[in-house]
Design a protein around this motif. Structure first.
Motif, PDB file in Angstrom:
ATOM      1  N   VAL A  26       0.713  -1.212  -0.060  1.00 38.23           N
ATOM      2  CA  VAL A  26      -0.014   0.103   0.035  1.00 38.23           C
ATOM      3  C   VAL A  26       0.843   1.154  -0.009  1.00 38.23           C
ATOM      4  CG1 VAL A  26      -1.926   1.144   1.045  1.00 38.23           C
ATOM      5  CG2 VAL A  26      -1.423  -1.264   1.515  1.00 38.23           C
ATOM      6  N   PRO A  27       1.654   1.637  -1.092  1.00 36.16           N
ATOM      7  CA  PRO A  27       2.462   2.620  -1.383  1.00 36.16           C
ATOM      8  C   PRO A  27       1.723   4.061  -0.897  1.00 36.16           C
ATOM      9  CG  PRO A  27       2.045   1.776  -3.270  1.00 36.16           C
ATOM     10  CD  PRO A  27       1.513   0.814  -2.370  1.00 36.16           C
ATOM     11  N   GLU A  28       0.457   3.952  -1.211  1.00 33.84           N
ATOM     12  CA  GLU A  28      -0.419   5.246  -1.049  1.00 33.84           C
ATOM     13  C   GLU A  28      -0.419   5.866   0.380  1.00 33.84           C
ATOM     14  OE1 GLU A  28      -2.564   2.397  -4.008  1.00 33.84           O
ATOM     15  OE2 GLU A  28      -1.274   2.125  -2.389  1.00 33.84           O
ATOM     16  N   ALA A  29      -0.185   4.611   1.161  1.00 36.85           N
ATOM     17  CA  ALA A  29      -0.490   5.116   2.668  1.00 36.85           C
ATOM     18  C   ALA A  29       0.663   5.582   3.462  1.00 36.85           C
ATOM     19  CB  ALA A  29      -1.169   3.760   3.477  1.00 36.85           C
ATOM     20  N   ARG A  30       0.481   6.482   4.294  1.00 43.46           N
ATOM     21  CA  ARG A  30       1.607   6.950   5.357  1.00 43.46           C
ATOM     22  C   ARG A  30       1.516   5.925   6.500  1.00 43.46           C
ATOM     23  NH1 ARG A  30      -0.868  11.257   3.812  1.00 43.46           N
ATOM     24  NH2 ARG A  30      -1.990  11.665   5.753  1.00 43.46           N
ATOM     25  N   ILE A  31       2.548   5.275   6.717  1.00 45.98           N
ATOM     26  CA  ILE A  31       2.635   4.461   7.762  1.00 45.98           C
ATOM     27  C   ILE A  31       3.606   4.518   8.822  1.00 45.98           C
ATOM     28  CG2 ILE A  31       2.770   1.769   8.316  1.00 45.98           C
ATOM     29  CD1 ILE A  31       1.874   1.222   5.138  1.00 45.98           C
ATOM     30  N   ALA A  32       3.376   4.244  10.225  1.00 45.59           N
ATOM     31  CA  ALA A  32       4.345   4.402  11.127  1.00 45.59           C
ATOM     32  C   ALA A  32       4.135   3.144  12.132  1.00 45.59           C
ATOM     33  CB  ALA A  32       3.964   5.328  11.967  1.00 45.59           C
ATOM     34  N   VAL A  33       5.107   2.721  12.764  1.00 41.56           N
ATOM     35  CA  VAL A  33       5.242   1.584  13.769  1.00 41.56           C
ATOM     36  C   VAL A  33       5.171   2.192  15.185  1.00 41.56           C
ATOM     37  CG1 VAL A  33       6.663  -0.438  14.466  1.00 41.56           C
ATOM     38  CG2 VAL A  33       6.338   0.410  12.076  1.00 41.56           C
ATOM     39  N   ALA A  34       4.588   1.335  15.963  1.00 45.72           N
ATOM     40  CA  ALA A  34       4.883   1.526  17.417  1.00 45.72           C
ATOM     41  C   ALA A  34       4.801   0.398  18.222  1.00 45.72           C
ATOM     42  CB  ALA A  34       3.559   2.438  17.863  1.00 45.72           C
ATOM     43  N   HIS A  35       5.791   0.149  19.374  1.00 47.40           N
ATOM     44  CA  HIS A  35       5.850  -1.045  20.151  1.00 47.40           C
ATOM     45  C   HIS A  35       6.527  -0.779  21.306  1.00 47.40           C
ATOM     46  CE1 HIS A  35      10.238  -1.764  19.244  1.00 47.40           C
ATOM     47  NE2 HIS A  35       9.681  -1.752  17.864  1.00 47.40           N
ATOM     48  N   GLY A  36       6.359  -1.431  22.344  1.00 46.80           N
ATOM     49  CA  GLY A  36       6.953  -1.087  23.492  1.00 46.80           C
ATOM     50  C   GLY A  36       8.326  -0.675  23.873  1.00 46.80           C
ATOM     51  N   GLN A  37       8.945  -1.639  22.901  1.00 45.55           N
ATOM     52  CA  GLN A  37      10.662  -1.715  23.209  1.00 45.55           C
ATOM     53  C   GLN A  37      11.401  -0.682  22.414  1.00 45.55           C
ATOM     54  OE1 GLN A  37      12.197  -5.281  22.513  1.00 45.55           O
ATOM     55  NE2 GLN A  37      11.149  -6.451  24.062  1.00 45.55           N
ATOM     56  N   MET A  38      10.261   0.361  21.633  1.00 48.62           N
ATOM     57  CA  MET A  38      11.098   1.696  21.078  1.00 48.62           C
ATOM     58  C   MET A  38      11.406   2.744  22.022  1.00 48.62           C
ATOM     59  SD  MET A  38       8.097   2.018  18.083  1.00 48.62           S
ATOM     60  CE  MET A  38       8.882   3.787  17.384  1.00 48.62           C
ATOM     61  N   PRO A  39      12.566   3.415  21.722  1.00 50.38           N
ATOM     62  CA  PRO A  39      12.972   4.424  22.573  1.00 50.38           C
ATOM     63  C   PRO A  39      11.689   5.451  22.734  1.00 50.38           C
ATOM     64  CG  PRO A  39      14.454   4.259  20.960  1.00 50.38           C
ATOM     65  CD  PRO A  39      13.281   3.502  20.456  1.00 50.38           C
ATOM     66  N   SER A  40      11.592   5.785  23.890  1.00 49.18           N
ATOM     67  CA  SER A  40      10.272   6.789  24.221  1.00 49.18           C
ATOM     68  C   SER A  40       9.946   7.924  23.345  1.00 49.18           C
ATOM     69  CB  SER A  40      10.230   7.228  25.876  1.00 49.18           C
ATOM     70  OG  SER A  40      11.436   7.934  25.973  1.00 49.18           O
ATOM     71  N   ARG A  41      11.018   8.397  23.045  1.00 44.62           N
ATOM     72  CA  ARG A  41      10.665   9.591  21.989  1.00 44.62           C
ATOM     73  C   ARG A  41      10.380   9.018  20.769  1.00 44.62           C
ATOM     74  NH1 ARG A  41      15.556  14.178  22.735  1.00 44.62           N
ATOM     75  NH2 ARG A  41      15.089  14.873  24.892  1.00 44.62           N
ATOM     76  N   ALA A  42      10.910   7.894  20.214  1.00 47.76           N
ATOM     77  CA  ALA A  42      10.407   7.513  18.940  1.00 47.76           C
ATOM     78  C   ALA A  42       8.899   7.115  18.918  1.00 47.76           C
ATOM     79  CB  ALA A  42      11.327   6.406  18.694  1.00 47.76           C
ATOM     80  N   LEU A  43       8.379   6.364  20.081  1.00 48.20           N
ATOM     81  CA  LEU A  43       7.160   5.807  20.505  1.00 48.20           C
ATOM     82  C   LEU A  43       6.168   7.153  20.621  1.00 48.20           C
ATOM     83  CD1 LEU A  43       5.279   3.610  20.911  1.00 48.20           C
ATOM     84  CD2 LEU A  43       5.875   3.562  23.394  1.00 48.20           C
ATOM     85  N   GLU A  44       6.725   8.079  21.259  1.00 48.77           N
ATOM     86  CA  GLU A  44       5.756   9.310  21.510  1.00 48.77           C
ATOM     87  C   GLU A  44       5.536   9.912  20.180  1.00 48.77           C
ATOM     88  OE1 GLU A  44       5.519  13.623  23.902  1.00 48.77           O
ATOM     89  OE2 GLU A  44       7.119  12.122  24.275  1.00 48.77           O
ATOM     90  N   LYS A  45       6.578  10.089  19.323  1.00 50.13           N
ATOM     91  CA  LYS A  45       6.517  10.806  17.799  1.00 50.13           C
ATOM     92  C   LYS A  45       5.501   9.957  17.176  1.00 50.13           C
ATOM     93  CE  LYS A  45       9.147  12.321  13.964  1.00 50.13           C
ATOM     94  NZ  LYS A  45      10.495  12.225  13.268  1.00 50.13           N
ATOM     95  N   ALA A  46       5.670   8.512  17.018  1.00 48.97           N
ATOM     96  CA  ALA A  46       4.858   7.958  16.031  1.00 48.97           C
ATOM     97  C   ALA A  46       3.385   7.879  16.574  1.00 48.97           C
ATOM     98  CB  ALA A  46       5.110   6.378  16.261  1.00 48.97           C
ATOM     99  N   MET A  47       3.118   8.156  17.865  1.00 42.17           N
ATOM    100  CA  MET A  47       1.838   8.060  18.351  1.00 42.17           C
ATOM    101  C   MET A  47       0.963   9.432  18.215  1.00 42.17           C
ATOM    102  SD  MET A  47       1.096   5.147  19.466  1.00 42.17           S
ATOM    103  CE  MET A  47      -0.534   5.448  20.070  1.00 42.17           C
TER     104      MET A  47
END
Length: 208
Positions: free
Chosen positions: A40-61
Motif C-alpha cells: 500500500v504505497p499510497e498510505a503513510r505508515i508508522a510503527v509503534a511498540h513497547g521496546q522503542m525509545p520513548s521519544r520515537a514511540l511518542e513521535k509515532a503516536m
C-alpha cells in the motif's frame, strides 16, 4: 491475505479515516511494516511498540493522533488507554494468538465514532486453529452488542478456567506485585471478609 489488507486500508483512507494494524510480536513487526509499505504505497505508515525509545514511540503516536500518519502498525499496546475516533478500521494479524479479553479490548479501539467500523481478525492460511482459538474468535464475533463485556468475561473464564487461589496452578499476577505484597493483600482481604462475617453474626443475634 495482503490483497484483503490492502483493500481494507484503502477503503478506510478513501473515507478520510485511519487504520490500526496489530501484530502480536515485536520480532517481525518491522518486516510486516515493509510488506505493508510495499503493498500500500499510497498510505503513510508508522510503527509503534513497547521496546522503542520513548521519544520515537511518542513521535509515532502523536503523528497518528494528528492524522499525519494513516496506518499505525503496532503491538497490542494500543488495546487500552488510546482513543482515536478517526481510526475505524483494525486489522489483527495472527488473531489466533491473542486471548479473548485482548481481542475484545482491541476491537473496542474502533467504532468509537459515528462511522461504521471494520475489524479484520486474520489467521494463518492452511494452519488449523486450535479448538480454544476457534472458540475465542467465535465469542468475539457473537458478543458485539452494547454491554457485551460481561458475557466476554464469563466466556473467558470458561475457556481459561477460574484458577486456583492457593495452589500451584495460581493464575493471577503474583510476579507483578511480589509474593510478599501478594500475601499481605490476601491476608488483609481474608481479615476483611472475616470481620464482615462477624458483623453479620452480631447483627443476626441482635435481632433474635
Amino acid at each position: 491475505e495482503i490483497p484483503a489488507v490492502r483493500e481494507a486500508i484503502l477503503r478506510e483512507i478513501k473515507r478520510g479515516g485511519q487504520v490500526f494494524v496489530i501484530f502480536p510480536w515485536i520480532h517481525g513487526i518491522g518486516k510486516l511494516h515493509q510488506r505493508l509499505a510495499s503493498a500500500v504505497p499510497e498510505a503513510r505508515i508508522a510503527v509503534a511498540h513497547g521496546q522503542m525509545p520513548s521519544r520515537a514511540l511518542e513521535k509515532a503516536m502523536r503523528s497518528f493522533m494528528r492524522k499525519e500518519v494513516q496506518v499505525l502498525v503496532s503491538t497490542a499496546i494500543v488495546e487500552s488507554g488510546i482513543d482515536i475516533p478517526n481510526a475505524n478500521t483494525m486489522i489483527v494479524f495472527r488473531a489466533d494468538t491473542f486471548g479473548l479479553a485482548d481481542l475484545y479490548q482491541l476491537r473496542g479501539r474502533v467504532g468509537r465514532f459515528t462511522r461504521q467500523a471494520h475489524c479484520l481478525f486474520l489467521t494463518p492460511k492452511g494452519m488449523p486453529l486450535s479448538e480454544e482459538a476457534r472458540k475465542r474468535l467465535k465469542a468475539v464475533e457473537e458478543f458485539s452488542s452494547l454491554g457485551a463485556g460481561f458475557q466476554i468475561a464469563l466466556q473467558d473464564l470458561q475457556l481459561r478456567g477460574a484458577g486456583n487461589l492457593l495452589g500451584t496452578q495460581q493464575h493471577g499476577h503474583i510476579a507483578s506485585v511480589g509474593f510478599d505484597l501478594y500475601c499481605r493483600l490476601l491476608r488483609g482481604e481474608i481479615e476483611r471478609l472475616k470481620s464482615g462475617d462477624r458483623h453479620a453474626k452480631l447483627h443476626n443475634h441482635a435481632h433474635k
